[in-house]
Design a protein around this motif. Structure first.
Motif, PDB file in Angstrom:
ATOM      1  N   HIS A 130       4.885   8.091   6.702  1.00 23.27           N
ATOM      2  CA  HIS A 130       5.549   7.356   5.630  1.00 23.27           C
ATOM      3  C   HIS A 130       4.600   6.416   4.885  1.00 23.27           C
ATOM      4  O   HIS A 130       5.031   5.655   4.032  1.00 23.27           O
ATOM      5  CB  HIS A 130       6.712   6.545   6.200  1.00 23.27           C
ATOM      6  N   LEU A 131       3.338   6.464   5.223  1.00 19.60           N
ATOM      7  CA  LEU A 131       2.364   5.581   4.593  1.00 19.60           C
ATOM      8  C   LEU A 131       1.202   6.420   4.094  1.00 19.60           C
ATOM      9  O   LEU A 131       0.452   6.998   4.870  1.00 19.60           O
ATOM     10  CB  LEU A 131       1.866   4.540   5.613  1.00 19.60           C
ATOM     11  N   HIS A 132       1.064   6.500   2.775  1.00 20.32           N
ATOM     12  CA  HIS A 132       0.025   7.340   2.184  1.00 20.32           C
ATOM     13  C   HIS A 132      -1.323   6.615   2.244  1.00 20.32           C
ATOM     14  O   HIS A 132      -1.631   5.782   1.398  1.00 20.32           O
ATOM     15  CB  HIS A 132       0.374   7.685   0.735  1.00 20.32           C
ATOM     16  N   LEU A 133      -2.110   6.949   3.262  1.00 24.60           N
ATOM     17  CA  LEU A 133      -3.441   6.381   3.412  1.00 24.60           C
ATOM     18  C   LEU A 133      -4.454   7.521   3.461  1.00 24.60           C
ATOM     19  O   LEU A 133      -4.096   8.683   3.633  1.00 24.60           O
ATOM     20  CB  LEU A 133      -3.528   5.552   4.695  1.00 24.60           C
ATOM     21  N   SER A 134      -5.713   7.173   3.338  1.00 25.74           N
ATOM     22  CA  SER A 134      -6.756   8.200   3.395  1.00 25.74           C
ATOM     23  C   SER A 134      -6.801   8.812   4.789  1.00 25.74           C
ATOM     24  O   SER A 134      -6.341   8.224   5.774  1.00 25.74           O
ATOM     25  CB  SER A 134      -8.119   7.576   3.058  1.00 25.74           C
ATOM     26  N   ASP A 135      -7.393  10.011   4.876  1.00 26.40           N
ATOM     27  CA  ASP A 135      -7.528  10.678   6.180  1.00 26.40           C
ATOM     28  C   ASP A 135      -8.339   9.821   7.143  1.00 26.40           C
ATOM     29  O   ASP A 135      -8.071   9.799   8.349  1.00 26.40           O
ATOM     30  CB  ASP A 135      -8.194  12.044   6.001  1.00 26.40           C
ATOM     31  N   GLN A 136      -9.325   9.111   6.592  1.00 28.90           N
ATOM     32  CA  GLN A 136     -10.150   8.254   7.455  1.00 28.90           C
ATOM     33  C   GLN A 136      -9.297   7.168   8.112  1.00 28.90           C
ATOM     34  O   GLN A 136      -9.391   6.930   9.321  1.00 28.90           O
ATOM     35  CB  GLN A 136     -11.280   7.598   6.648  1.00 28.90           C
ATOM     36  N   PHE A 137      -8.446   6.504   7.321  1.00 26.41           N
ATOM     37  CA  PHE A 137      -7.585   5.459   7.873  1.00 26.41           C
ATOM     38  C   PHE A 137      -6.698   6.026   8.980  1.00 26.41           C
ATOM     39  O   PHE A 137      -6.522   5.421  10.040  1.00 26.41           O
ATOM     40  CB  PHE A 137      -6.707   4.863   6.763  1.00 26.41           C
ATOM     41  N   LYS A 138      -6.119   7.189   8.715  1.00 25.76           N
ATOM     42  CA  LYS A 138      -5.217   7.801   9.696  1.00 25.76           C
ATOM     43  C   LYS A 138      -5.957   8.135  10.986  1.00 25.76           C
ATOM     44  O   LYS A 138      -5.442   7.940  12.089  1.00 25.76           O
ATOM     45  CB  LYS A 138      -4.568   9.046   9.100  1.00 25.76           C
ATOM     46  N   LEU A 146       0.827  -1.213   0.000  1.00 24.49           N
ATOM     47  CA  LEU A 146       0.000   0.000   0.000  1.00 24.49           C
ATOM     48  C   LEU A 146       0.857   1.258   0.000  1.00 24.49           C
ATOM     49  O   LEU A 146       0.485   2.267  -0.600  1.00 24.49           O
ATOM     50  CB  LEU A 146      -0.949  -0.008   1.201  1.00 24.49           C
ATOM     51  N   ARG A 147       2.015   1.182   0.625  1.00 23.27           N
ATOM     52  CA  ARG A 147       2.913   2.338   0.595  1.00 23.27           C
ATOM     53  C   ARG A 147       3.404   2.589  -0.826  1.00 23.27           C
ATOM     54  O   ARG A 147       3.439   3.725  -1.293  1.00 23.27           O
ATOM     55  CB  ARG A 147       4.092   2.090   1.532  1.00 23.27           C
ATOM     56  N   PHE A 148       3.780   1.531  -1.518  1.00 23.11           N
ATOM     57  CA  PHE A 148       4.287   1.678  -2.885  1.00 23.11           C
ATOM     58  C   PHE A 148       3.197   2.152  -3.844  1.00 23.11           C
ATOM     59  O   PHE A 148       3.387   3.086  -4.616  1.00 23.11           O
ATOM     60  CB  PHE A 148       4.873   0.349  -3.369  1.00 23.11           C
ATOM     61  N   VAL A 149       2.042   1.514  -3.790  1.00 26.94           N
ATOM     62  CA  VAL A 149       0.992   1.841  -4.754  1.00 26.94           C
ATOM     63  C   VAL A 149       0.467   3.252  -4.544  1.00 26.94           C
ATOM     64  O   VAL A 149      -0.012   3.902  -5.486  1.00 26.94           O
ATOM     65  CB  VAL A 149      -0.161   0.800  -4.694  1.00 26.94           C
ATOM     66  N   ASN A 150       0.569   3.766  -3.328  1.00 28.75           N
ATOM     67  CA  ASN A 150       0.100   5.124  -3.047  1.00 28.75           C
ATOM     68  C   ASN A 150       1.207   6.177  -3.128  1.00 28.75           C
ATOM     69  O   ASN A 150       0.968   7.350  -2.875  1.00 28.75           O
ATOM     70  CB  ASN A 150      -0.536   5.184  -1.651  1.00 28.75           C
ATOM     71  N   SER A 151       2.399   5.743  -3.473  1.00 30.23           N
ATOM     72  CA  SER A 151       3.520   6.680  -3.549  1.00 30.23           C
ATOM     73  C   SER A 151       3.590   7.319  -4.919  1.00 30.23           C
ATOM     74  O   SER A 151       2.889   6.943  -5.857  1.00 30.23           O
ATOM     75  CB  SER A 151       4.835   5.956  -3.256  1.00 30.23           C
ATOM     76  N   ALA A 152       4.493   8.263  -5.037  1.00 28.69           N
ATOM     77  CA  ALA A 152       4.700   8.919  -6.332  1.00 28.69           C
ATOM     78  C   ALA A 152       5.170   7.920  -7.380  1.00 28.69           C
ATOM     79  O   ALA A 152       4.991   8.131  -8.579  1.00 28.69           O
ATOM     80  CB  ALA A 152       5.731  10.035  -6.183  1.00 28.69           C
ATOM     81  N   ALA A 153       5.762   6.796  -6.924  1.00 27.30           N
ATOM     82  CA  ALA A 153       6.255   5.799  -7.870  1.00 27.30           C
ATOM     83  C   ALA A 153       5.136   5.209  -8.713  1.00 27.30           C
ATOM     84  O   ALA A 153       5.331   4.776  -9.838  1.00 27.30           O
ATOM     85  CB  ALA A 153       6.968   4.673  -7.112  1.00 27.30           C
ATOM     86  N   ALA A 154       3.950   5.181  -8.169  1.00 27.27           N
ATOM     87  CA  ALA A 154       2.835   4.591  -8.906  1.00 27.27           C
ATOM     88  C   ALA A 154       2.166   5.591  -9.833  1.00 27.27           C
ATOM     89  O   ALA A 154       1.406   5.221 -10.717  1.00 27.27           O
ATOM     90  CB  ALA A 154       1.809   4.022  -7.925  1.00 27.27           C
ATOM     91  N   GLY A 155       2.411   6.884  -9.631  1.00 30.59           N
ATOM     92  CA  GLY A 155       1.851   7.906 -10.511  1.00 30.59           C
ATOM     93  C   GLY A 155       0.343   7.990 -10.475  1.00 30.59           C
ATOM     94  O   GLY A 155      -0.310   8.261 -11.482  1.00 30.59           O
ATOM     95  N   LEU A 156      -0.242   7.776  -9.308  1.00 33.65           N
ATOM     96  CA  LEU A 156      -1.699   7.768  -9.207  1.00 33.65           C
ATOM     97  C   LEU A 156      -2.203   9.031  -8.526  1.00 33.65           C
ATOM     98  O   LEU A 156      -1.502   9.680  -7.775  1.00 33.65           O
ATOM     99  CB  LEU A 156      -2.155   6.545  -8.395  1.00 33.65           C
ATOM    100  N   ASN A 157      -3.467   9.369  -8.786  1.00 33.42           N
ATOM    101  CA  ASN A 157      -4.068  10.549  -8.166  1.00 33.42           C
ATOM    102  C   ASN A 157      -5.148  10.186  -7.161  1.00 33.42           C
ATOM    103  O   ASN A 157      -5.938  11.021  -6.751  1.00 33.42           O
ATOM    104  CB  ASN A 157      -4.674  11.456  -9.243  1.00 33.42           C
ATOM    105  N   THR A 158      -5.196   8.928  -6.781  1.00 34.96           N
ATOM    106  CA  THR A 158      -6.206   8.480  -5.834  1.00 34.96           C
ATOM    107  C   THR A 158      -5.546   7.640  -4.751  1.00 34.96           C
ATOM    108  O   THR A 158      -4.430   7.157  -4.938  1.00 34.96           O
ATOM    109  CB  THR A 158      -7.297   7.647  -6.550  1.00 34.96           C
ATOM    110  N   SER A 209      -6.775  -5.904  -2.947  1.00 32.01           N
ATOM    111  CA  SER A 209      -7.256  -6.308  -4.270  1.00 32.01           C
ATOM    112  C   SER A 209      -7.186  -5.138  -5.250  1.00 32.01           C
ATOM    113  O   SER A 209      -6.797  -5.301  -6.413  1.00 32.01           O
ATOM    114  CB  SER A 209      -8.687  -6.846  -4.187  1.00 32.01           C
ATOM    115  N   HIS A 210      -7.549  -3.942  -4.770  1.00 31.53           N
ATOM    116  CA  HIS A 210      -7.478  -2.747  -5.620  1.00 31.53           C
ATOM    117  C   HIS A 210      -6.025  -2.452  -5.994  1.00 31.53           C
ATOM    118  O   HIS A 210      -5.716  -2.123  -7.149  1.00 31.53           O
ATOM    119  CB  HIS A 210      -8.097  -1.553  -4.885  1.00 31.53           C
ATOM    120  N   ALA A 211      -5.124  -2.598  -5.025  1.00 32.23           N
ATOM    121  CA  ALA A 211      -3.701  -2.345  -5.275  1.00 32.23           C
ATOM    122  C   ALA A 211      -3.156  -3.297  -6.334  1.00 32.23           C
ATOM    123  O   ALA A 211      -2.432  -2.888  -7.253  1.00 32.23           O
ATOM    124  CB  ALA A 211      -2.909  -2.489  -3.977  1.00 32.23           C
TER     125      ALA A 211
END
Length: 407
Positions: free
Chosen positions: A341-349, A240-252, A258-260
């Motif tokens: 260091h973990l890009h999660l939604s505000d709700q998760f945090k 989840l850290r990788f898929v939500n990082s700049a490395a993945a180039g995503l805006n969400t 499963s989504h990752a």
């Protein structure tokens, strides 16, 4: 899974106005080390990639600046580079790289993907000089040449459409010479010695990483792949850290395994796992009690969500929250620091810090069940509108599920 520390050197790269444009990232085996030590070039390059991607994260290491990463021929031809955020990375080509038709084709491909190319320690006599036409940056070592030779080299390179960076600038005399020659940028001890940054690291299970690679090779169903991530805290955290990082180039923000997996695709996920395998620890295991507690919380919360007829995405969120609820213990640092260091939604945090949210009582209830006397359980069940029967059933099923995993 084991916990250890990762280290990486970071030296500023400045423009002609001495403004920061990026950092050169360097492998460091320890906090006190000033060099890579007796590591093979590929191993050092790989460690920089692992630390950049997984252990520290590109956002924390370089912010919105560029990352200059040294690459030898072996790393240049590997597929690991595609995991990096191309438009933020400058590949520093070593002078000893000898161009071949295949290597030139590879550099053209990487350039087309958005990577910048820099020639490190450049000299027209070096084998890598043939690659000059593909470079955006040329680094000239002010200590490697005498004053007149350096002046001549700087003048020759000036006729090419490149950004000239003077490196190993250590004295006022070096800086004065380079400034008089109109160099476009500077790097060296005169401005700043490399600082060594460190971060706690959790290592995924060697066995689970291999299992995932085999599933991907067999083109298994996403549910089978997801099931392995649900058994390994380190793998799920890093995914989840990788898929939500700049490395993945995503805006969400991606919040489920499963989504990752769907977003990354099997090919990219396979490449990512291969990189993890390079530094995996065969003996690495989380303390059994800690592993069981985290996964029991995750499964229990997921089952509670199902019992209350929450949507599937909410149930998946509850699983991830439960899984990550002990990251502060694993890293031995406050949860607020871990979440940086973990890009999660505000709700998760909010939930992981037990701040008010509709999902927070689920985590509180899972924790309350670990208290022998279960004092807070009745009140939390009332808050959730949960009767004793589905509560007990979810609790028993979660415990049984974890035992079936053989952890």
């Amino acid at each position: 899974m084991t916990t250890s520390s990762a280290f990486i050197g970071r030296q500023p790269v400045l423009n002609r106005n001495q403004q920061l444009i990026g950092y050169e990232l360097l492998f460091r085996p320890s906090l006190e080390a000033e060099g890579a030590g007796p590591l093979a070039a590929l191993q050092a390059d790989t460690q920089v990639l692992v630390n950049t991607l997984h252990n520290m994260g590109t956002s924390w290491l370089i912010g919105n600046k560029l990352a200059f990463i040294n690459v030898g021929e072996a790393m240049l031809t590997s597929e690991f580079l595609e995991l990096l955020p191309a438009r933020r990375v400058i590949l520093d080509l070593m002078p000893e790289i000898t161009p071949s038709n295949e290597l030139i084709a590879r550099i053209k491909y990487l350039h087309a993907q958005g990577f910048g190319i820099a020639m490190d320690g450049f000299s027209f006599n070096a084998p890598s000089a043939q690659l000059l036409e593909y470079a955006k940056y040329v680094k000239l070592d002010v200590q490697k040449h005498g004053t007149s030779d350096f002046q001549m080299l700087a003048a020759q390179v000036r006729s090419y459409p490149v950004i000239r960076i003077a490196e190993k600038v250590e004295t006022h005399e070096h800086f004065h010479l380079c400034r008089e020659l109109g160099m476009d940028g500077f790097q060296g001890y005169y401005f700043a010695k490399p600082e060594t940054l460190s971060a706690k690291v959790i290592h995924p299970s060697f066995t689970h990483t291999l299992e995932l690679l085999n599933l991907l090779r067999m083109d298994a169903e996403i549910k089978e792949v997801e099931a392995v991530f649900k058994r390994d805290i380190a793998l799920s955290y890093k995914l989840l850290r990788f898929v939500n990082s700049a490395a993945a180039g995503l805006n969400t923000t991606i919040s489920s395994f499963s989504h990752a997996v769907t977003v990354l695709g099997y090919k990219r996920l396979y490449r990512w796992l291969t990189l993890l395998l390079v530094t995996a620890n065969e003996d690495g295991k989380t303390p059994p009690a800690l592993q069981k507690t985290a996964i029991t919380r995750a499964r229990f919360m997921e089952l509670l969500g199902s019992a209350l007829n929450l949507p599937n995405d909410a149930c998946e969120s509850l699983f991830v929250i439960g899984m990550f609820s002990l990251l502060d213990v694993l890293f031995d640092m406050p949860m607020t620091t871990v979440l940086e260091h973990l890009h999660l939604s505000d709700q998760f945090k909010q939930v992981l810090q037990e701040q008010p949210d509709r999902l927070t009582p689920f985590l509180q209830l899972a924790k309350a069940c670990e208290d022998k006397e279960m004092r807070d359980v009745p009140q939390l069940c009332r808050e959730l509108g949960l009767s004793p029967e589905p509560f007990n059933q979810a609790h028993v099923e979660a415990l049984a599920w974890v035992e079936e995993l053989g952890l």
